[in-house]
Design a protein around this motif. Structure first.
Motif, PDB file in Angstrom:
ATOM      1  N   ILE A   1       3.577  10.033  -6.551  1.00  0.00           N
ATOM      2  CA  ILE A   1       4.438  10.951  -8.316  1.00  0.00           C
ATOM      3  C   ILE A   1       4.111  10.869  -9.057  1.00  0.00           C
ATOM      4  CG2 ILE A   1       6.598  10.318  -8.673  1.00  0.00           C
ATOM      5  CD1 ILE A   1       7.523   9.083  -6.165  1.00  0.00           C
ATOM      6  N   ILE A   2       2.982   9.913  -9.980  1.00  0.00           N
ATOM      7  CA  ILE A   2       2.815  10.481 -10.536  1.00  0.00           C
ATOM      8  C   ILE A   2       1.434  11.586 -11.304  1.00  0.00           C
ATOM      9  CG2 ILE A   2       1.043   9.354 -12.635  1.00  0.00           C
ATOM     10  CD1 ILE A   2       2.114   7.148 -11.785  1.00  0.00           C
ATOM     11  N   GLN A   3       0.710  12.121  -9.862  1.00  0.00           N
ATOM     12  CA  GLN A   3       0.228  13.339  -9.822  1.00  0.00           C
ATOM     13  C   GLN A   3       1.133  14.495  -9.695  1.00  0.00           C
ATOM     14  OE1 GLN A   3      -3.277  12.979  -7.016  1.00  0.00           O
ATOM     15  NE2 GLN A   3      -2.166  11.489  -6.842  1.00  0.00           N
ATOM     16  N   PHE A   4       2.114  14.720  -9.119  1.00  0.00           N
ATOM     17  CA  PHE A   4       2.818  15.656  -9.227  1.00  0.00           C
ATOM     18  C   PHE A   4       4.303  15.611 -10.769  1.00  0.00           C
ATOM     19  CE2 PHE A   4       2.875  15.896  -4.869  1.00  0.00           C
ATOM     20  CZ  PHE A   4       3.280  16.862  -4.951  1.00  0.00           C
ATOM     21  N   ALA A   5       4.178  14.718 -11.156  1.00  0.00           N
ATOM     22  CA  ALA A   5       4.911  14.991 -12.428  1.00  0.00           C
ATOM     23  C   ALA A   5       3.717  14.786 -13.749  1.00  0.00           C
ATOM     24  CB  ALA A   5       5.702  12.828 -12.976  1.00  0.00           C
ATOM     25  N   VAL A   6       2.726  14.268 -13.504  1.00  0.00           N
ATOM     26  CA  VAL A   6       2.387  15.301 -14.762  1.00  0.00           C
ATOM     27  C   VAL A   6       0.816  16.019 -14.294  1.00  0.00           C
ATOM     28  CG1 VAL A   6       0.152  13.300 -16.707  1.00  0.00           C
ATOM     29  CG2 VAL A   6       1.770  12.051 -15.631  1.00  0.00           C
ATOM     30  N   VAL A   7       0.167  15.902 -13.829  1.00  0.00           N
ATOM     31  CA  VAL A   7      -0.795  16.438 -12.951  1.00  0.00           C
ATOM     32  C   VAL A   7      -0.852  18.298 -12.959  1.00  0.00           C
ATOM     33  CG1 VAL A   7      -3.044  16.632 -11.915  1.00  0.00           C
ATOM     34  CG2 VAL A   7      -2.413  14.716 -12.303  1.00  0.00           C
ATOM     35  N   GLU A   8       0.359  17.976 -11.856  1.00  0.00           N
ATOM     36  CA  GLU A   8       0.913  19.098 -11.827  1.00  0.00           C
ATOM     37  C   GLU A   8       1.111  20.397 -12.397  1.00  0.00           C
ATOM     38  OE1 GLU A   8       4.077  21.301  -7.963  1.00  0.00           O
ATOM     39  OE2 GLU A   8       4.643  19.367  -9.186  1.00  0.00           O
ATOM     40  N   LYS A   9       1.292  19.403 -14.167  1.00  0.00           N
ATOM     41  CA  LYS A   9       1.887  20.428 -14.975  1.00  0.00           C
ATOM     42  C   LYS A   9       1.071  21.100 -15.908  1.00  0.00           C
ATOM     43  CE  LYS A   9       5.330  17.514 -16.721  1.00  0.00           C
ATOM     44  NZ  LYS A   9       5.562  16.383 -17.816  1.00  0.00           N
ATOM     45  N   LYS A  10      -0.498  21.243 -15.294  1.00  0.00           N
ATOM     46  CA  LYS A  10      -1.759  21.708 -15.718  1.00  0.00           C
ATOM     47  C   LYS A  10      -2.054  23.195 -15.146  1.00  0.00           C
ATOM     48  CE  LYS A  10      -3.168  17.563 -18.687  1.00  0.00           C
ATOM     49  NZ  LYS A  10      -2.732  18.407 -19.602  1.00  0.00           N
ATOM     50  N   VAL A  11      -1.192  22.846 -12.987  1.00  0.00           N
ATOM     51  CA  VAL A  11      -1.706  23.434 -12.798  1.00  0.00           C
ATOM     52  C   VAL A  11      -0.878  24.662 -12.649  1.00  0.00           C
ATOM     53  CG1 VAL A  11      -1.045  23.855  -9.974  1.00  0.00           C
ATOM     54  CG2 VAL A  11      -1.424  21.381 -10.743  1.00  0.00           C
ATOM     55  N   HIS A  12      -1.618  26.253 -12.312  1.00  0.00           N
ATOM     56  CA  HIS A  12      -1.270  27.821 -13.593  1.00  0.00           C
ATOM     57  C   HIS A  12      -0.844  28.163 -11.711  1.00  0.00           C
ATOM     58  CE1 HIS A  12      -2.690  26.842 -16.893  1.00  0.00           C
ATOM     59  NE2 HIS A  12      -3.728  25.918 -16.937  1.00  0.00           N
ATOM     60  N   TYR A  13       0.219  28.486 -11.129  1.00  0.00           N
ATOM     61  CA  TYR A  13       0.550  29.311  -9.673  1.00  0.00           C
ATOM     62  C   TYR A  13       0.309  30.519  -9.720  1.00  0.00           C
ATOM     63  CZ  TYR A  13       1.531  24.643  -7.776  1.00  0.00           C
ATOM     64  OH  TYR A  13       2.065  23.496  -7.636  1.00  0.00           O
ATOM     65  N   GLN A  14       0.282  31.462 -10.889  1.00  0.00           N
ATOM     66  CA  GLN A  14       0.025  32.426 -10.803  1.00  0.00           C
ATOM     67  C   GLN A  14      -0.746  32.654 -11.772  1.00  0.00           C
ATOM     68  OE1 GLN A  14       4.067  34.100 -12.038  1.00  0.00           O
ATOM     69  NE2 GLN A  14       4.950  33.613 -10.168  1.00  0.00           N
TER      70      GLN A  14
ATOM     71  N   LEU B   1       0.760  -0.997   0.274  1.00  0.00           N
ATOM     72  CA  LEU B   1       0.315   0.048  -0.050  1.00  0.00           C
ATOM     73  C   LEU B   1       0.680   0.916   0.146  1.00  0.00           C
ATOM     74  CD1 LEU B   1      -3.052   1.407   0.651  1.00  0.00           C
ATOM     75  CD2 LEU B   1      -2.206   0.814   2.784  1.00  0.00           C
ATOM     76  N   PHE B   2       2.246   0.919   0.997  1.00  0.00           N
ATOM     77  CA  PHE B   2       2.448   2.605   0.824  1.00  0.00           C
ATOM     78  C   PHE B   2       3.479   2.678  -0.161  1.00  0.00           C
ATOM     79  CE2 PHE B   2       7.214   3.601   1.086  1.00  0.00           C
ATOM     80  CZ  PHE B   2       7.043   4.661   1.619  1.00  0.00           C
ATOM     81  N   VAL B   3       3.945   1.640  -1.405  1.00  0.00           N
ATOM     82  CA  VAL B   3       4.264   1.425  -2.215  1.00  0.00           C
ATOM     83  C   VAL B   3       3.561   2.194  -3.358  1.00  0.00           C
ATOM     84  CG1 VAL B   3       5.817   0.079  -4.672  1.00  0.00           C
ATOM     85  CG2 VAL B   3       6.004   0.487  -1.631  1.00  0.00           C
ATOM     86  N   ILE B   4       2.235   2.210  -3.293  1.00  0.00           N
ATOM     87  CA  ILE B   4       0.695   2.176  -4.567  1.00  0.00           C
ATOM     88  C   ILE B   4       0.942   3.684  -4.030  1.00  0.00           C
ATOM     89  CG2 ILE B   4      -1.076   1.801  -4.853  1.00  0.00           C
ATOM     90  CD1 ILE B   4      -0.853  -1.092  -4.062  1.00  0.00           C
ATOM     91  N   VAL B   5       0.545   4.233  -2.762  1.00  0.00           N
ATOM     92  CA  VAL B   5       0.101   5.534  -2.905  1.00  0.00           C
ATOM     93  C   VAL B   5       1.482   6.479  -2.837  1.00  0.00           C
ATOM     94  CG1 VAL B   5       0.177   7.063  -0.895  1.00  0.00           C
ATOM     95  CG2 VAL B   5      -1.198   5.051  -1.340  1.00  0.00           C
ATOM     96  N   LEU B   6       2.918   6.076  -2.744  1.00  0.00           N
ATOM     97  CA  LEU B   6       3.971   6.896  -3.245  1.00  0.00           C
ATOM     98  C   LEU B   6       3.813   7.162  -4.761  1.00  0.00           C
ATOM     99  CD1 LEU B   6       6.829   8.053  -2.061  1.00  0.00           C
ATOM    100  CD2 LEU B   6       7.999   5.872  -2.690  1.00  0.00           C
ATOM    101  N   LEU B   7       3.912   5.705  -5.797  1.00  0.00           N
ATOM    102  CA  LEU B   7       3.613   6.053  -6.694  1.00  0.00           C
ATOM    103  C   LEU B   7       2.580   7.102  -7.728  1.00  0.00           C
ATOM    104  CD1 LEU B   7       4.665   2.281  -7.817  1.00  0.00           C
ATOM    105  CD2 LEU B   7       6.368   3.980  -8.011  1.00  0.00           C
ATOM    106  N   LEU B   8       1.377   6.817  -7.167  1.00  0.00           N
ATOM    107  CA  LEU B   8       0.437   7.581  -7.223  1.00  0.00           C
ATOM    108  C   LEU B   8       0.214   8.900  -7.324  1.00  0.00           C
ATOM    109  CD1 LEU B   8      -2.389   5.055  -6.141  1.00  0.00           C
ATOM    110  CD2 LEU B   8      -2.370   6.480  -8.965  1.00  0.00           C
TER     111      LEU B   8
END
Length: 284
Positions: free
Chosen positions: A271-284, A262-269
């Motif tokens: 990491i994937i969110q920070f690597a893929v989804v965060e690119k669509k985040v507008h911080y400004q 479970l720890f590995v699954i949550v960690l991978l999920l």
């Protein structure tokens, strides 16, 4: 040294309640235990290989994935809609903000009592409302086809207060001048919200998505209190499988191996969110 002295109490607590259990879980995952929970023998990776071939692991993964799919998008969408509606400065909005935040103050056990009454097959308000429309009563918690949906419904309500407060805080941090400028340029309320507010709200929604997915994979209390993983494993999420394996079957080695998976699954999920989804985040 002064800084470390201030950090010492927190480091001691983290060591006792986080780092030591983590190290102990890694140690136990390579061993089997006797019926009393004592280490019996070193088995290497046998616990992990046995899990990969067991139906329990894949069933709990499927149930957890469905549970996450049912709760996370629904909870975030409801949080955005309710926060947007009560962000308007109309009379009485403070009352609605208070009411929408109330589920956050409810404990899991209190919420379970409330929803047990609501889900009651003969006395529950939900089946009563269905009967008014001529719909047959639903076995909310005892039918494999509806049990997970029922637990998800309760979970969405439980998390609603947190989602609402986080989104409302994000909305309050958006400068009103930008929205007013868009309206002056001819944008309607919906267009201004979709093209101005939502992009500026994306850091908040990204944070909420990451936290909500982690929370969904760690769900336990409502399942344990309402269905105990049943009926027929329909609500046996991953954490409940860990609990059952370790504290019902007293197989601490297998339970620890499940916890590490479970720890590995949550960690991978994450990491994937920070690597893929965060690119669509507008911080400004």
């Amino acid at each position: 040294m002064l800084g470390y002295s201030f950090l010492a109490p927190s480091l001691v607590l983290f060591g006792l309640f986080l780092f030591y259990p983590l190290i102990q879980s890694v140690y136990l995952s390579f061993h089997i235990t006797d019926p009393r929970g004592r280490v019996a023998a070193y088995v290497g990776l046998d616990n992990f290989t046995a899990l990969l071939s067991s139906d329990m692991l894949w069933n709990s993964l499927k149930v957890t994935a469905l549970f996450t799919l049912f709760t996370v998008p629904t909870g975030i969408i409801l949080g955005v809609i309710s926060a947007a509606l009560t962000h308007i400065r109309w009379p009485g909005m403070k009352l609605y903000q208070f009411l929408f935040s109330m589920p956050l103050a409810m404990s899991v056990s209190t919420s379970a009592v409330i929803w047990t009454i609501l889900f009651h097959p003969t006395l529950g308000i939900l089946n009563y409302l269905l009967s008014l429309g001529g719909i047959a009563p639903v076995q909310w918690l005892t039918s494999p086809s509806t049990a997970l949906v029922s637990i998800s419904l309760m979970t969405v309500w439980m998390n609603f207060g947190f989602n609402y407060i986080i989104v409302l805080s994000g909305l309050q941090g958006i400068p009103g001048d930008l929205v007013e400028s868009a309206k002056i340029d001819g944008a309607g309320p919906i267009r201004a919200f979709m093209q101005i507010v939502l992009p500026l709200l994306s850091p908040t929604l990204f944070f909420l998505t990451v936290i909500s997915i982690i929370s969904a994979f760690q769900a336990f209390g409502q399942i344990h209190l309402l269905t105990k993983g049943g009926p027929a494993g329909a609500t046996e999420v991953f954490v409940y499988s860990i609990y059952k394996e370790a504290f019902v079957n007293y197989q601490y080695g297998t339970g620890s191996a499940l916890a590490l998976v479970l720890f590995v699954i949550v960690l991978l999920l994450t990491i994937i969110q920070f690597a893929v989804v965060e690119k669509k985040v507008h911080y400004q």
